[in-house]
Design a protein around this motif. Structure first.
Motif, short mmCIF file in Angstrom:
data_model
loop_
_atom_site.label_atom_id
_atom_site.label_comp_id
_atom_site.label_asym_id
_atom_site.label_seq_id
_atom_site.Cartn_x
_atom_site.Cartn_y
_atom_site.Cartn_z
N PHE A 130 0.85 -1.19 0.00
CA PHE A 130 0.00 0.00 0.00
C PHE A 130 0.88 1.23 0.00
CE2 PHE A 130 -2.60 -3.42 1.32
CZ PHE A 130 -3.83 -3.15 0.75
N PHE A 131 0.60 2.14 -0.91
CA PHE A 131 1.31 3.42 -0.97
C PHE A 131 0.33 4.48 -0.46
CE2 PHE A 131 4.10 2.50 -5.01
CZ PHE A 131 4.71 1.45 -4.35
N GLY A 132 0.73 5.25 0.52
CA GLY A 132 -0.14 6.33 0.99
C GLY A 132 -0.09 6.42 2.50
N ASP A 133 -0.70 7.48 3.01
CA ASP A 133 -0.77 7.67 4.46
C ASP A 133 -1.99 6.91 4.96
OD1 ASP A 133 -0.89 8.50 7.06
OD2 ASP A 133 -1.58 10.53 6.59
N LEU A 134 -1.75 5.82 5.66
CA LEU A 134 -2.85 4.95 6.07
C LEU A 134 -3.40 5.32 7.44
CD1 LEU A 134 -1.31 1.62 4.73
CD2 LEU A 134 -2.81 3.21 3.55
N THR A 135 -2.77 6.30 8.10
CA THR A 135 -3.20 6.61 9.47
C THR A 135 -4.65 7.10 9.59
OG1 THR A 135 -2.09 8.75 9.37
CG2 THR A 135 -0.87 6.96 10.43
N PRO A 136 -5.24 7.78 8.59
CA PRO A 136 -6.66 8.17 8.77
C PRO A 136 -7.65 7.03 8.54
CG PRO A 136 -5.56 9.55 7.12
CD PRO A 136 -4.69 8.36 7.37
N LEU A 137 -7.16 5.85 8.15
CA LEU A 137 -8.08 4.73 7.91
C LEU A 137 -8.55 4.14 9.24
CD1 LEU A 137 -6.21 2.83 5.06
CD2 LEU A 137 -7.83 4.71 4.87
N SER A 138 -9.64 3.40 9.18
CA SER A 138 -10.17 2.80 10.42
C SER A 138 -9.14 1.81 10.96
CB SER A 138 -11.48 2.08 10.12
OG SER A 138 -11.21 0.91 9.36
N PRO A 139 -9.13 1.60 12.30
CA PRO A 139 -8.18 0.63 12.87
C PRO A 139 -8.34 -0.76 12.23
CG PRO A 139 -9.31 1.87 14.60
CD PRO A 139 -9.94 2.27 13.32
N GLU A 140 -9.57 -1.10 11.86
CA GLU A 140 -9.81 -2.40 11.23
C GLU A 140 -9.08 -2.51 9.89
OE1 GLU A 140 -13.79 -2.98 9.90
OE2 GLU A 140 -13.66 -5.17 10.04
N LEU A 141 -9.21 -1.46 9.08
CA LEU A 141 -8.53 -1.46 7.78
C LEU A 141 -7.01 -1.47 7.96
CD1 LEU A 141 -10.25 0.92 5.19
CD2 LEU A 141 -9.82 -1.51 4.99
N GLN A 142 -6.54 -0.68 8.94
CA GLN A 142 -5.09 -0.64 9.18
C GLN A 142 -4.56 -2.02 9.58
OE1 GLN A 142 -3.37 2.75 11.24
NE2 GLN A 142 -5.29 3.85 11.04
N ALA A 143 -5.34 -2.71 10.38
CA ALA A 143 -4.92 -4.06 10.81
C ALA A 143 -4.88 -5.01 9.61
CB ALA A 143 -5.86 -4.59 11.88
N LEU A 144 -5.85 -4.86 8.71
CA LEU A 144 -5.87 -5.72 7.52
C LEU A 144 -4.68 -5.41 6.60
CD1 LEU A 144 -9.67 -5.82 6.60
CD2 LEU A 144 -8.24 -7.75 7.31
N VAL A 145 -4.35 -4.12 6.51
CA VAL A 145 -3.19 -3.74 5.70
C VAL A 145 -1.94 -4.40 6.27
CG1 VAL A 145 -1.64 -1.82 5.10
CG2 VAL A 145 -4.11 -1.54 4.84
N GLU A 146 -1.80 -4.34 7.59
CA GLU A 146 -0.62 -4.96 8.22
C GLU A 146 -0.56 -6.45 7.95
OE1 GLU A 146 0.23 -4.19 12.38
OE2 GLU A 146 -0.01 -2.05 11.95
N LYS A 147 -1.72 -7.08 8.02
CA LYS A 147 -1.76 -8.52 7.80
C LYS A 147 -1.40 -8.86 6.34
CE LYS A 147 -4.37 -12.52 9.11
NZ LYS A 147 -5.61 -13.08 9.59
N ASP A 180 5.98 -14.91 -3.69
CA ASP A 180 6.82 -14.56 -4.80
C ASP A 180 5.93 -14.48 -6.04
OD1 ASP A 180 9.14 -14.10 -6.09
OD2 ASP A 180 9.66 -16.21 -6.37
N GLY A 181 5.57 -13.29 -6.44
CA GLY A 181 4.68 -13.16 -7.59
C GLY A 181 4.64 -11.71 -8.02
N VAL A 182 3.62 -11.35 -8.81
CA VAL A 182 3.50 -9.95 -9.22
C VAL A 182 3.22 -9.11 -7.97
CG1 VAL A 182 1.04 -10.22 -9.77
CG2 VAL A 182 2.29 -8.34 -10.78
N GLN A 183 3.76 -7.91 -7.93
CA GLN A 183 3.49 -7.01 -6.80
C GLN A 183 2.48 -5.96 -7.21
OE1 GLN A 183 6.78 -5.70 -4.32
NE2 GLN A 183 5.91 -3.64 -4.20
N ALA A 184 1.33 -5.97 -6.55
CA ALA A 184 0.32 -4.94 -6.81
C ALA A 184 0.45 -3.87 -5.73
CB ALA A 184 -1.07 -5.56 -6.81
N ASN A 185 0.76 -2.67 -6.13
CA ASN A 185 0.86 -1.55 -5.20
C ASN A 185 -0.46 -0.78 -5.27
OD1 ASN A 185 3.72 -2.02 -4.74
ND2 ASN A 185 4.02 -1.22 -6.81
N ILE A 186 -1.15 -0.71 -4.16
CA ILE A 186 -2.45 -0.04 -4.15
C ILE A 186 -2.27 1.33 -3.49
CG2 ILE A 186 -4.82 -0.16 -3.30
CD1 ILE A 186 -4.61 -3.19 -3.52
N CYS A 187 -2.50 2.37 -4.27
CA CYS A 187 -2.34 3.73 -3.76
C CYS A 187 -3.61 4.14 -3.05
CB CYS A 187 -2.02 4.69 -4.89
SG CYS A 187 -0.45 4.31 -5.67
#
Ligand code: IPE
Ligand code: IPE
Ligand code: MG
Length: 251
Positions: free
Chosen positions: A112-129, A138-145
Motif C-alpha cells: 500500500f502506498f499512501g498515508d494509512l493513518t486516517p483509515l479505520s483501525p480495522e482497515l489498518q490491521a488488515l493492511v498490516e496482515k 513470490d509473484g506480481v506485486q500490486a501496489n495499491i495507492c
C-alpha cells in the motif's frame, strides 16, 4: 505453445513478450460516469471497478509484468460524499479479506502506498496482515495507492531526510535522486515505464509525480469498469511502438 493461446484477449503477434514493461501504473478512473450512464448510483461503478482490478492484476501476473501500481483513492478523494467514501473503503476491506484467503494460490503480493493513518483501525490491521503475508509470496506485486498523493509522498520524503540531517545522521550532499527514492512509498520499486489513464481525462491528478519522470503515457476513453485484458494489450502495444530516448538521440 504458450500461456496465451487460450486467451481470447491476446492479440497474437502484437504484444512483444520480450519487451514488456516491468512496471505498469493505472489511474482507475471513470467508475462514477459508468454508473451514471446506466442510471445506477456511483457506488455501483466502484463495485464493478474493484472486480476489474482483480481481473487486470491476474492478467499482469499471466503476462509477466512484475509490478502493477493502481490509484485507488487519492488524498483529494475525501472531498466526496461520505457514503461514497464508505463504499470505497468497504470494497478495499473486502478485497483485503479475500487477498488474505487467496494470496498463496493467486501469487499477487500487495503493498500500500499512501498515508494509512486516517483509515479505520480495522482497515489498518488488515493492511498490516496483507503486508506481512505478502513478504512470503513470490509473484506480481500490486501496489495499491490508498490515501495517496504524489505531492504528499514527496513532502514526507523531504521531511524524513530533513529530520535525519537535523539529527546529524545525514548530510544534505548525500541526497541523490536514488537516495531520495528510498524515502518514497515506492522505495525499491522501479519507476513505471507505462502509466495508463482510462476514462478520457488527460491529467495525472497527483499520481506518481516523482516516479513519472520518463514514463510513457497512454490515455484512452474506456471507462475503468469496461477496461479489459484487450485494453491493456492495446496500451502495451502502443507503448512498444514508442522510441524512448531519455534525452539522448535516436538510435
Ligand atoms: C475512479 O472513478 C475511482 C476513484 C476516484 C475512487 P471515479 O469515481 O473518479 O469516476 P468518475 O471520474 O466520477 O467517472
Ligand atoms: C484520480 O481520479 C484518483 C483515482 C482514480 C483514485 P479522480 O477522479 O479523483 O481525479 P480528478 O478529480 O478527475 O482529477
Ligand atoms: Mg474520476
Amino acid at each position: 505453445m504458450g500461456l496465451f493461446d487460450s486467451k481470447k484477449s491476446y492479440q497474437a503477434g502484437q504484444v512483444d513478450m520480450s519487451r514488456l514493461p516491468r512496471h505498469i501504473a493505472i489511474i482507475m478512473d471513470g467508475n462514477g460516469r459508468w454508473a451514471k450512464q446506466r442510471g445506477l448510483p456511483r457506488t455501483a461503478g466502484h463495485k464493478v471497478g474493484a472486480e476489474v482490478f482483480r481481473k487486470i492484476a491476474r492478467y499482469c501476473k499471466q503476462l509477466g509484468v512484475e509490478y502493477l501500481t493502481v490509484y485507488a483513492f487519492s488524498t483529494e478523494n475525501w472531498k466526496r460524499p461520505a457514503d461514497e467514501v464508505e463504499t470505497i473503503m468497504g470494497l478495499l476491506k473486502q478485497y483485503m479479506l479475500e487477498a488474505i484467503e487467496t494470496m498463496e494460490e493467486e501469487k499477487i503480493r500487495l503493498k500500500f502506498f499512501g498515508d494509512l493513518t486516517p483509515l479505520s483501525p480495522e482497515l489498518q490491521a488488515l493492511v498490516e496482515k496483507t503486508n506481512a503475508m505478502s513478504k512470503q509470496i513470490d509473484g506480481v506485486q500490486a501496489n495499491i495507492c490508498l490515501n495517496y498523493g504524489g505531492r504528499d509522498e514527496i513532502l514526507r520524503a523531504a521531511r524524513a531526510f530533513a529530520r535525519e540531517c537535523a539529527a546529524g545522521e545525514k548530510q544534505p550532499e548525500e541526497l541523490t535522486e536514488a537516495a531520495f527514492g528510498d524515502y518514497l512509498f515506492s522505495a525499491g520499486v522501479p519507476d513505471p515505464e507505462l502509466i495508463i489513464r482510462p476514462s478520457g481525462e488527460v491529467r495525472l491528478s497527483n499520481f506518481l509525480l516523482w516516479q513519472c519522470a520518463y514514463a510513457e503515457f497512454y490515455f484512452c476513453d474506456t471507462l475503468w469498469p469496461d477496461f479489459s485484458e484487450a485494453t491493456l494489450d492495446a496500451a502495451i502495444i502502443d507503448y512498444q511502438k514508442r522510441d524512448r530516448r531519455f534525452g539522448g538521440v535516436k538510435k
